[in-house]
Write a protein that holds these residues in place. Sequence first.
Motif, short mmCIF file in Angstrom:
data_model
loop_
_atom_site.label_atom_id
_atom_site.label_comp_id
_atom_site.label_asym_id
_atom_site.label_seq_id
_atom_site.Cartn_x
_atom_site.Cartn_y
_atom_site.Cartn_z
N PRO A 510 0.83 -1.22 0.00
CA PRO A 510 0.00 0.00 0.00
C PRO A 510 0.86 1.26 0.00
O PRO A 510 2.05 1.22 0.32
CB PRO A 510 -0.79 -0.12 1.31
N ASN A 511 0.25 2.37 -0.35
CA ASN A 511 0.91 3.67 -0.25
C ASN A 511 0.79 4.19 1.18
O ASN A 511 -0.10 3.80 1.93
CB ASN A 511 0.27 4.67 -1.22
N LEU A 525 -2.43 4.37 5.69
CA LEU A 525 -2.13 3.61 4.49
C LEU A 525 -3.30 3.72 3.53
O LEU A 525 -4.46 3.87 3.95
CB LEU A 525 -1.86 2.15 4.82
N GLY A 527 -4.74 2.55 -0.73
CA GLY A 527 -4.50 1.93 -2.02
C GLY A 527 -4.97 0.48 -2.06
O GLY A 527 -5.28 -0.14 -1.04
N GLU A 528 -5.01 -0.05 -3.27
CA GLU A 528 -5.44 -1.42 -3.49
C GLU A 528 -4.23 -2.32 -3.71
O GLU A 528 -3.35 -2.00 -4.51
CB GLU A 528 -6.38 -1.49 -4.69
N CYS A 529 -4.19 -3.44 -3.02
CA CYS A 529 -3.08 -4.39 -3.13
C CYS A 529 -3.62 -5.76 -3.52
O CYS A 529 -4.79 -6.08 -3.27
CB CYS A 529 -2.31 -4.49 -1.81
N PHE A 544 -6.75 -0.75 1.35
CA PHE A 544 -6.48 0.10 2.52
C PHE A 544 -7.21 1.42 2.28
O PHE A 544 -6.88 2.16 1.35
CB PHE A 544 -4.98 0.34 2.68
N ILE A 557 -9.49 -1.44 6.55
CA ILE A 557 -9.13 -2.32 5.43
C ILE A 557 -10.31 -3.22 5.12
O ILE A 557 -11.12 -3.55 6.00
CB ILE A 557 -7.87 -3.19 5.72
#
Length: 688
Positions: A510-511, A525, A527-529, A544, A557
């Motif tokens: 994540p970022n 956090l 972003g998509e992982c 996230f 999350i």
Amino acid sequence: MASIMEGPLSKWTNVMKGWQYRWFVLDYNAGLLSYYTSKDKMMRGSRRGCVRLRGAVIGIDDEDDSTFTITVDQKTFHFQARDADEREKWIHALEETILRHTLQLQGLDSGFVPSVQDFDKKLTEADAYLQILIEQLKLFDDKLQNCKDDEQRKKIETLKETTNSMVESIKHCIVLLQIAKSTINPVDAIYQPSPLEPVINTMPTQTVLPPGSGHSPPSSSLTSPSHVNLSPNTVPEFSYSSSEDEFYDADEFHQSGSSPKCLIDSSGSASALTHSSSGNSLKRPDTTESLNSSMSNGTSDADLFDSHDDRDDEGEAGSVEEHKSVIMHLLSQVRLGMDLTKVVLPTFILERRSLLEMYADFFAHPDLFVSISDQKDARDRMVQVVKWYLSAFHAGRKGSVAKKPYNPILGEIFQCHWTLPNDTEENAELVSEGPVPWVSKNCVTFVAEQVSHHPPISAFYAECFNKKIQFNAHIWTKSKFLGMSIGVHNIGQGCVSCLDYDEHYILTFPNGYGRSILTVPWVELGGECNINCSKTGYSANIVFHTKPFYGGKKHRITAEIFSPNDKKSFCSVEGEWNGVMYAKYATGENAVFIDTKKLPIIKKKVRKLEDQNEYESRCLWKDVTFNLKIRDIDAATEAKHRLEERQRAEARERKEKEIQWETRLFHEDGECWVYDEPLLKRLGAAKH
């Protein structure tokens, strides 16, 4: 009204809990953003509210291309444009207005007002030309790619190198000019009304009073029109809205329990408050507790390994507040969306450890990591991979205040290991060829290396010999300035390998975001992982969620785990990555997936400094760490500067001698960085 821009925007209201359409007018000369319920009401002069722009900071959300914020006077106002292009137009116009009104000189009452308009205009032009030059530099790469003639190629490379050096010099000059400009016209300056502006009272626009100071703040957070009777052409002393608390989100400020500590003395000058009674305007932060980071992560084995106290968050808010002017000074050097890779941050906001050591926090629960290989079923192994992955983020920071780890030096190494629960290393066979050869085969071992400086890429590897499991990853950190936040994009991937099953789980990261950088910074956090195993076909999608400004929780999350070829997940996970996460299975079963509050963190073990090589993280940074620990910020800054200068000198020497940098433990394989001697390779060689 001399406006430079007008048009529709939506504003967030805390009263109605939603967006409201309004007609906005930006007045460049007055430094004012006014809004009306309609264009017709604007023509009639019936203003609904306004925001003063002197000293304001624009903020954007990296994951939403239409919203933006304006933070001023300890308030944050939220706006929504029609689309990304419309937002860009408003932000550009607002930044121009803010710059003009924030940089007006103090001392207007003396009658001597040196102009900075020409200086600022030339500086803006220089920066614009620099951006054009940087874009044109990319053409060299295209030419090099298409060039077949070796001699011509060498000329292009020489020209590219020379141009790059010139660009760096121009950047340096512009930063120095910006610093000089900010020194003359502090961003954190106290508002002084111009002779053309009516003075309602003597309270400066940016006066912020700490709780219990004995001074009374304005009667409300936003001054209501019922308290000020102004014509539309009058510039009010304070931003106001048509109803109290409807227009901004003050949670970030009030939850922290602190505010910028600035008072106005009888002479009208600003003096920073400190926690001491001496009244000094400058004071070193109490970093004994607040920066207690890297040295706390090693643990005992008294004769062999470092043992440090746990980190403690107490006192961190104070150190950030006392250095707010330094942070504001830093913000004056950057633009929205700007890459922060080369921006030097103040030493006082550093964590006492290297970024390489921070990556070891992924294995704060090594028992969860090794238990992946204990699962007999492919489905259970996938669930365990997700469980370990989601447990890997909370241990990185015990305190609530965001700190920045040291930027690793090229070639820097960090090594450590973990002893698993109920395990003893006594009389155990050593992993003589492993990344940490002085520990037993039952341990989880870890090594990281800074393999590239431009771009900054870190590679790291972990394994447990007896469990036949390994992890290899690389991360390129790319930071970006977002106004009130700093975004760090973690570009790269990791791979968990279960060697007994020949399974490889590819995952992304994540970022990270440093929020509220002008008050008490905190990390989230976003972003998509994804996690995928090509052999079994199992996959997971993890999101996230960043906190929305209109309600919502922090650190959320959600995750979905899928069987091969299934579009519907067999397991859904929801919760907080630093709290409790719950699983809901397709069978109807509900269960606690992970409770990070109850998971014991197993501390890593690091060799004592005297046993380390000079290029190992703690040895490299020991002078910086020591001086931060004793609160000598000047000495810490000097030690950091020496280290960075040595790196530059070594780079120049390699360049002069035309020597390529050779990594120590990792090598490049396509777009990935791979450990030279992974467990998979060593076991394969042993079979033959």
